[in-house]
Design a protein around this motif. Structure first.
Motif, PDB file in Angstrom:
ATOM      1  N   GLY A 173     -85.495 -38.238  74.987  1.00  0.00           N
ATOM      2  CA  GLY A 173     -84.379 -38.068  74.071  1.00  0.00           C
ATOM      3  C   GLY A 173     -83.255 -37.218  74.627  1.00  0.00           C
ATOM      4  O   GLY A 173     -82.165 -37.180  74.051  1.00  0.00           O
ATOM      5  N   GLY A 178     -81.642 -42.984  77.473  1.00  0.00           N
ATOM      6  CA  GLY A 178     -83.043 -43.122  77.135  1.00  0.00           C
ATOM      7  C   GLY A 178     -83.906 -43.626  78.275  1.00  0.00           C
ATOM      8  O   GLY A 178     -83.692 -43.314  79.452  1.00  0.00           O
ATOM      9  N   SER A 207     -84.960 -47.341  69.177  1.00  0.00           N
ATOM     10  CA  SER A 207     -86.012 -46.346  69.024  1.00  0.00           C
ATOM     11  C   SER A 207     -87.180 -46.983  68.283  1.00  0.00           C
ATOM     12  O   SER A 207     -86.978 -47.800  67.381  1.00  0.00           O
ATOM     13  CB  SER A 207     -85.502 -45.147  68.214  1.00  0.00           C
ATOM     14  N   HIS A 214     -82.298 -40.443  67.868  1.00  0.00           N
ATOM     15  CA  HIS A 214     -81.617 -40.205  69.144  1.00  0.00           C
ATOM     16  C   HIS A 214     -82.532 -40.458  70.344  1.00  0.00           C
ATOM     17  O   HIS A 214     -82.064 -40.458  71.487  1.00  0.00           O
ATOM     18  CB  HIS A 214     -81.081 -38.773  69.211  1.00  0.00           C
ATOM     19  N   ILE A 215     -83.803 -40.692  70.095  1.00  0.00           N
ATOM     20  CA  ILE A 215     -84.755 -40.927  71.193  1.00  0.00           C
ATOM     21  C   ILE A 215     -84.786 -42.423  71.488  1.00  0.00           C
ATOM     22  O   ILE A 215     -85.417 -43.200  70.773  1.00  0.00           O
ATOM     23  CB  ILE A 215     -86.157 -40.400  70.829  1.00  0.00           C
TER      24      ILE A 215
END
Length: 338
Positions: A173, A178, A207, A214-215
């Motif tokens: 993250g 990524g 994700s 946000h990861i």
């Protein structure tokens, strides 16, 4: 030949510990003069993967001490991804040939400065894309270049894994791009070597539902060519043993899965040819590339040749620049311009 006096800067890159294990076995090529331990001084370190055991018994130096080391001939740069290029620039200023781990940072201009400087100095720079030393994957590259598969119209490749647990998700993250930035770079290096610059690059940075938005741990990128599409995938909730590569052309296809194995079983490649090529007739073949016990040895042997001047780097500065351009577009940092 005399052993090459080499040092490693960094113990925190994902490949740092295993690469030192390989290096320490190669006593006929290298004399290890020391290591710079960045465990407590660096950002974004892959601490969850690395063991300090491979560094036991080695001299621990500061970077300044390393640069003053008499007779130092080469360095391996194994700091975190975002610190690789700044560290490499300092090595370049000291005229040290480098094995630089992947990927080449998030700043294209900074990497271009490194490439320009190394080219001006004719300084060997070997990027640590591990598939460059993988015999099965290099066979796939060879037969495409030699036209065994005809005109390639489809490539699909996968870099899934399931290691690292929750800590890995936090780690990935920290990169805007990524897992495509972190692991897709290996695939992009191979694709660019095989097919050159794409005409389009489209990222899909997703994700999995069990991590923060946000990861970006579930990514796909599509590279477009005039008559071909390349689909690259990587997810940190998958299975490393299902990493695969399939290349399809008008005269056949080739596939290998997993991309690597170190379980005392041979890596196999499935090949189908509509017409005979090389030693193989038309039809289906299963090729045995034997058992591999060391992921990095082939590349480090090549690095020794680059440092000694007995080999020319098969990957040009221009190739490495193009890989970085494609990677940044494929992982959402930039918009691709053909």
């Amino acid at each position: 030949m005399d052993k090459i006096k080499v040092a490693q800067i960094g113990v925190t890159h994902e490949h740092a510990a295993a690469k030192m294990e390989s290096l320490r076995k190669m006593t006929d090529f290298f004399e290890i003069v020391g290591v710079v331990d960045d465990m407590e001084t660096t950002k974004h370190a892959a601490r969850f993967l690395n063991s300090m055991k491979p560094f036991e018994g080695l001299r621990h130096l500061t970077e300044e001490e390393l640069f003053r080391e008499p007779g130092l001939q080469a360095v391996l740069v194994e700091v975190p991804n975002t610190e690789l290029v700044p560290t490499a620039l300092r090595c370049m200023e000291h005229n040290l040939p480098m094995h630089l781990d992947k990927p080449a940072g998030e700043d294209l201009a900074l990497f271009q400065t490194l490439l320009k400087g190394c080219k001006a100095k004719q300084l060997p720079l070997q990027m640590g894309y591990m598939f460059r030393g993988n015999p099965a994957i290099q066979f796939c590259l060879k037969i495409v270049r030699e036209g065994w598969l005809g005109d390639v119209f489809e490539v699909a490749a996968d870099m899934d894994h399931g290691y690292g647990g929750p800590v890995y998700q936090e780690y990935i993250g920290k990169f805007r791009g990524g897992i495509m930035f972190n692991l897709g770079c290996h695939l992009i290096d191979f694709v660019v070597a095989m097919m050159g610059a794409p005409v389009g690059v489209t990222p899909f940075l997703k994700s999995t539902p069990d991590v923060a938005p946000h990861i970006r741990n579930n990514c796909m990128s599509v590279l477009e060519y005039p008559h071909a599409t390349v689909v690259l995938r990587s997810c940190s909730k998958g299975d490393q043993n299902q990493r695969r590569l399939k290349i399809t052309g008008t005269k056949g296809w080739v596939e290998t899965c997993p991309l690597e194995r170190f379980d005392n079983h041979a890596q196999l490649v499935n090949l189908f040819l509509r017409e005979g090529c090389g030693p193989y007739g038309a039809g289906y073949h299963v090729l045995d590339f034997g058992v591999r016990n060391d992921r990095y040895r082939e590349q480090l042997v090549e690095f020794a040749g680059l440092v000694r001047g007995t080999l020319q780097n098969p990957y040009s500065y221009e190739h490495d620049e193009l890989v970085e351009k494609v990677l940044l577009a494929a992982s959402g940092y930039t918009t691709w311009e053909n």
